[in-house]
Design an enzyme around this catalytic site. Structure first.
Site, short mmCIF file in Angstrom:
data_model
loop_
_atom_site.label_atom_id
_atom_site.label_comp_id
_atom_site.label_asym_id
_atom_site.label_seq_id
_atom_site.Cartn_x
_atom_site.Cartn_y
_atom_site.Cartn_z
N ASP A 84 0.84 -1.19 0.00
CA ASP A 84 0.00 0.00 0.00
C ASP A 84 0.89 1.25 0.00
O ASP A 84 1.86 1.33 -0.75
CB ASP A 84 -0.96 -0.06 1.19
CG ASP A 84 -2.08 0.97 1.13
OD1 ASP A 84 -3.08 0.70 0.45
OD2 ASP A 84 -1.94 2.03 1.76
N TRP A 85 0.59 2.25 0.83
CA TRP A 85 1.40 3.47 0.87
C TRP A 85 2.83 3.20 1.30
O TRP A 85 3.73 3.99 1.01
CB TRP A 85 0.76 4.51 1.80
CG TRP A 85 -0.03 5.53 1.05
CD1 TRP A 85 -1.39 5.57 0.88
CD2 TRP A 85 0.48 6.67 0.36
NE1 TRP A 85 -1.74 6.65 0.13
CE2 TRP A 85 -0.61 7.35 -0.21
CE3 TRP A 85 1.76 7.17 0.14
CZ2 TRP A 85 -0.48 8.52 -0.97
CZ3 TRP A 85 1.91 8.34 -0.60
CH2 TRP A 85 0.80 8.99 -1.16
N TRP A 128 -12.76 3.97 -2.79
CA TRP A 128 -12.03 4.18 -1.53
C TRP A 128 -11.82 5.66 -1.29
O TRP A 128 -12.05 6.19 -0.20
CB TRP A 128 -10.71 3.43 -1.62
CG TRP A 128 -9.79 3.54 -0.45
CD1 TRP A 128 -8.71 4.36 -0.35
CD2 TRP A 128 -9.83 2.80 0.77
NE1 TRP A 128 -8.06 4.18 0.85
CE2 TRP A 128 -8.73 3.22 1.56
CE3 TRP A 128 -10.69 1.83 1.28
CZ2 TRP A 128 -8.48 2.70 2.82
CZ3 TRP A 128 -10.43 1.30 2.53
CH2 TRP A 128 -9.34 1.73 3.29
N ASP A 152 -7.72 -8.59 -4.14
CA ASP A 152 -7.57 -7.16 -3.85
C ASP A 152 -8.41 -6.33 -4.83
O ASP A 152 -8.22 -6.42 -6.05
CB ASP A 152 -6.10 -6.78 -3.95
CG ASP A 152 -5.81 -5.40 -3.38
OD1 ASP A 152 -6.75 -4.60 -3.21
OD2 ASP A 152 -4.62 -5.12 -3.11
N HIS A 204 -6.42 -7.13 0.01
CA HIS A 204 -5.46 -6.04 0.01
C HIS A 204 -4.44 -6.16 1.15
O HIS A 204 -3.26 -5.88 0.96
CB HIS A 204 -6.20 -4.70 0.14
CG HIS A 204 -5.32 -3.51 0.03
ND1 HIS A 204 -4.58 -3.21 -1.10
CD2 HIS A 204 -5.02 -2.52 0.93
CE1 HIS A 204 -3.89 -2.10 -0.91
NE2 HIS A 204 -4.14 -1.67 0.32
#
Length: 305
Positions: free
Chosen positions: A126-127, A166, A252, A281
């Site tokens: 992710d980030w 999202w 995901d 995810h």
């Protein structure tokens, strides 16, 4: 520079975390961030031959890595899992505008330099990847390997339907039920684990970082971070000399498998990814130990680089 007003989540919010026995360490003197306290899990020998640097995404924190940390520690390595500012036990600036791509990226660089981390295996999702994948080109001598899960480089080329939903949700709901969100994305998650993910965020005042992140993802070519991400893509594909491993959550919806296969190509990876049919995810939550063991086995049996 004058540090922004920030909140600090009360320590009793983190009591009795399931499967998370490690105590945080803190730095409040990172260069450029003096006065803001960053938390991290930091286990294993400081002089270990390998350092696993585990970077979380939004809206998670280092708790996400609790299934991978023991596997890495069993190799004799050091494991460092920081909480980004705005998340976990780290301080949380209250102004949404404080949170920018460069604010976060530079804080991670400052931490790596402050701890003088070397022989790093970068572990991202992710980030953690949007930020972390852009860092090694600027300090290549510190990084040996990459373990990448469900993330992207922000190249400014649009988004997916799942990510659009999202982002829209974070613009419309300022104080959504964080525990319920995790249970929705990870079916079967226990109430105790969901509560642990929600622990850093008592109310909306603590959630500026979590609110802001979806709007920082570089889906348009003019956004901050696009150029450094493009430079990173070139570096990974042509200059990185270490070993890599990718795991893909096939369920995901935010970063679907086809996009991860595109990332496999962008990063110049040659080893086939570990495809996880039942993972979504948050790969570390459901398959963390499996992924960690698979990566270690691949590196030991058939090292690349």
């Amino acid at each position: 520079m004058l540090m922004p007003e920030a909140l600090r989540t009360a320590e009793d919010r983190f009591a009795d975390l399931p499967d998370f026995p490690w105590q945080p360490r803190y730095r409040d003197n990172l260069v450029g961030y003096e006065g803001l306290r960053m938390a991290r899990i930091d286990e294993g020998p400081e002089d270990a031959d390998q350092v696993f640097l585990c970077l979380h995404g939004q809206p998670a924190w280092s708790f996400l890595y609790r299934h991978m940390i023991p596997v890495f520690l069993d190799t004799g390595a050091r494991v460092v899992a920081p909480d980004l500012f705005g998340f976990g036990r780290s301080d949380k600036p209250v102004d949404d505008a404080t949170y920018t791509f460069n604010f976060h990226r530079q804080s991670l660089i400052a931490l790596i330099e402050a701890l003088d981390l070397r022989r790093i295996t970068l572990v991202v999702q992710d980030w953690g990847g949007i930020l972390g994948l852009t860092i090694p080109p600027d300090m290549a001598d510190r990084f040996d390997r990459l373990l990448v899960m469900d993330t992207v480089l922000g190249l400014g080329g649009g988004s997916t339907e799942g990510f659009d939903a999202w982002r829209r949700m974070h613009g419309e709901q300022l104080d959504y039920d964080m525990a319920a969100l995790f249970k929705d994305y990870v079916p079967g998650m226990s109430d105790a684990v969901a509560a642990a993910y929600a622990a850093p965020f008592p109310d909306a005042r603590y959630r500026a970082g979590a609110r802001r992140f979806p709007f920082l993802v570089m889906t348009e070519p003019q956004m901050e971070g696009v150029e450094v991400s493009k430079r990173a893509a070139r570096w990974w594909a042509s200059e990185f000399q270490g070993d890599s491993f990718m795991a893909v959550g096939e369920q995901d919806k935010l970063i679907p498998p086809w996009l991860m296969m595109r990332m496999h190509e962008i990063l110049g990876l040659t080893r086939p990814p570990l495809r996880l049919p039942n993972a979504g995810h948050f790969v570390q939550e459901t398959h963390g130990a499996e992924v960690a063991r698979a990566a270690l086995a691949a590196w030991a049996e058939n090292p690349e680089g």
